[in-house]
Design a protein around this motif. Structure first.
Motif, short mmCIF file in Angstrom:
data_model
loop_
_atom_site.label_atom_id
_atom_site.label_comp_id
_atom_site.label_asym_id
_atom_site.label_seq_id
_atom_site.Cartn_x
_atom_site.Cartn_y
_atom_site.Cartn_z
N ALA A 85 -8.80 -2.21 -8.23
CA ALA A 85 -8.07 -1.94 -6.99
C ALA A 85 -7.56 -3.24 -6.41
CB ALA A 85 -8.97 -1.23 -5.97
N LEU A 86 -6.50 -3.12 -5.62
CA LEU A 86 -5.94 -4.25 -4.89
C LEU A 86 -5.92 -3.90 -3.41
CD1 LEU A 86 -2.72 -4.90 -7.04
CD2 LEU A 86 -5.01 -5.88 -7.39
N ASP A 87 -6.21 -4.89 -2.58
CA ASP A 87 -6.06 -4.75 -1.14
C ASP A 87 -5.09 -5.82 -0.69
OD1 ASP A 87 -6.29 -4.87 1.69
OD2 ASP A 87 -8.32 -4.04 1.60
N LEU A 88 -3.85 -5.42 -0.46
CA LEU A 88 -2.82 -6.40 -0.14
C LEU A 88 -3.06 -7.06 1.21
CD1 LEU A 88 0.35 -4.42 -1.34
CD2 LEU A 88 -1.09 -6.02 -2.64
N VAL A 93 -8.91 -8.51 -4.91
CA VAL A 93 -8.90 -7.71 -6.13
C VAL A 93 -10.31 -7.20 -6.36
CG1 VAL A 93 -8.52 -7.74 -8.62
CG2 VAL A 93 -7.04 -9.10 -7.13
N THR A 100 -15.48 -8.24 -5.24
CA THR A 100 -14.07 -8.55 -5.00
C THR A 100 -13.82 -10.04 -5.17
OG1 THR A 100 -14.45 -8.81 -2.61
CG2 THR A 100 -13.77 -6.63 -3.39
N LEU A 249 -2.23 0.37 -10.37
CA LEU A 249 -2.80 -0.57 -9.40
C LEU A 249 -1.79 -0.90 -8.31
CD1 LEU A 249 -4.74 -3.36 -11.35
CD2 LEU A 249 -5.67 -1.81 -9.63
N GLN A 252 -1.07 2.29 -6.07
CA GLN A 252 -2.17 2.61 -5.17
C GLN A 252 -2.30 1.59 -4.05
OE1 GLN A 252 -5.44 2.96 -7.90
NE2 GLN A 252 -4.57 4.80 -8.89
N ALA A 253 -1.90 0.35 -4.33
CA ALA A 253 -1.99 -0.70 -3.32
C ALA A 253 -0.85 -0.61 -2.30
CB ALA A 253 -1.97 -2.07 -3.99
N ASP A 272 5.65 -7.19 -1.64
CA ASP A 272 4.70 -8.05 -0.95
C ASP A 272 5.02 -9.49 -1.33
OD1 ASP A 272 2.28 -9.73 -0.59
OD2 ASP A 272 1.32 -7.85 0.00
#
Length: 412
Positions: A85-88, A93, A100, A249, A252-253, A272
């Motif tokens: 998963a990514l959290d911008l 990551v 993470t 990925l 979803q981000a 981004d």
């Protein structure tokens, strides 16, 4: 490392390894973490259906860098480690164990995977797909030197594997839904050349054919049944009906994507500003062609990383290389440069001899501008073809078709 910045590269193929290399070549002195889902050192993929399958190259011959290169260049290569998963917003990551990693800049080089059509029996033992070296090795072992291989799909991968397997002594059958191989990528005019090439070398072709099911006995594939009832016995079945970009990925981000890839600008920057996309997944605005394109070619994975690295470092860079790919099948070698989707060109002009398979094919639009060119068993002309494509100037079709006229003198 003197910088406190951390750049993460997700994807351990050619594009990912080259992005790490390009960052160091551009004097980035922060931390680089390269996440690779496979357990092997990053490697190039064209040999999987070409030299490696033909027994001419081992994995060590087509890895991008030896293991000590990553150590010497302070690249933290983590094999067998996928990003989940990514959290911008948080710039993180997530790894499979739930931990993470924080990043300042991120490069997505997640590549593509084999498409898996809904064919009955396609999950049985003995049914193969080709995207990794382990899958290539498994297929080589299954076919052996004199086994029966049925390939579903006569695109580039299917044709290359078919040629390589045939040269190893296997009995090869290609099944293709279209009436001519490669008609979707280069058109039926030149696709016919490849059909004739394979027939001459003993490959069985079933064109305009529908696969009804993969036959399975005791859990293992034994053949393929076509829509007309024809049964093709097999010791191994390869499903080679194209690739799908790994954009989950990114999607979803919350990055901008479409069905074909991650949307990026000419500098490969995504929606981004701290994320770039490179290689198979990059649907980028091509400054020379004036349109958005995504191509799954080795040359993109090789050359885009320099631009991606520059963008990550805050420099201005644009990727304007013309699409390029190559193939080697039996006694035919060719290079293709340019961009001529099946619905974009008006006609194909050939200079040279179809019969001897020594020619150059040119895809022209309605204004007699060269969109793309393919040199078949003729070498050292790629730069001239690039110039014709880049110039966007009309050519004289008769002069273009005449081998006696230098390519620099074909203007209309």
């Amino acid at each position: 490392m003197s910088s406190t910045r951390t750049f993460i590269v997700v994807g351990g193929g050619l594009a990912g390894a080259k992005t790490a290399e390009a960052l160091r070549a551009k004097d980035f002195d922060g931390s680089i973490i390269l996440l690779s889902e496979e357990d092997h050192l990053p490697y190039e993929r064209p040999p999987l259906s070409k030299e490696h399958f033909a027994g001419k190259k081992a994995l060590a011959d087509f890895i991008v860098h030896r293991g000590d290169w990553y150590r010497d260049h302070h690249v933290d290569l983590r094999l067998g480690t996928a990003a989940t998963a990514l959290d911008l917003a948080a710039h993180t990551v997530t790894l499979p164990d739930g931990s993470t990693l924080s990043y300042d800049k991120l490069a997505l080089a997640t590549g593509s995977r084999s498409r898996r059509p809904p064919i009955s029996g396609s999950d049985a033992a003995g049914v193969h797909y080709l995207r990794t070296v382990d899958e290539s090795d498994a297929l080589i072992e299954a076919v052996g030197e004199h086994g029966r291989l049925v390939v579903i799909g006569a695109g580039w991968i299917g044709l290359e594997v078919g040629a390589s397997a045939r040269e190893r002594g296997a009995d090869v059958t290609l099944v293709e839904a279209a009436e001519v191989p490669l008609s979707g990528s280069i058109g039926p005019e030149i696709g016919t050349v490849f059909a004739e090439l394979h027939r001459e070398h003993g490959v069985h072709l079933h064109l305009a054919a529908k696969v009804e099911e993969i036959l399975v006995e005791h859990g293992r594939a034994t053949g393929v049944r076509l829509g007309d009832g024809t049964v093709l016995p097999a010791d191994a079945v390869l499903v080679a009906v194209g690739a799908a970009p790994n954009i989950e990925l990114a999607e979803q981000a919350g990055l901008d994507v479409d069905g074909g890839g991650v949307l990026v600008d000419a500098g490969l920057q995504s929606s981004d500003p701290d994320v770039v996309a490179v290689g198979d997944i990059a649907a980028h605005l091509h400054p020379r062609l004036g349109t958005r394109i995504r191509v799954e070619h080795w040359a993109n994975a090789l050359n885009q990383p320099a631009v991606a690295a520059a963008t990550m470092l805050g420099h201005t860079a644009h990727y304007d290389n013309l699409p390029y790919f190559f193939t080697d099948q039996f006694d035919l070698g060719m290079e293709y440069v340019g961009y001529a989707p099946h619905d974009s060109y008006d006609r194909v002009i050939v200079r040279g001899d179809y019969a001897t398979r020594e020619f150059i094919a040119f895809w022209l639009d309605s204004g007699n501008r060269v969109l793309a060119g393919m040199n078949v068993n003729i070498w050292d002309v790629t730069d001239q073809i690039k110039q014709l494509v880049s110039s966007s100037a009309p050519v004289d079709p008769d002069r273009l078709a005449d081998p006696a006229v230098p390519l620099v003198d074909v203007s209309g």
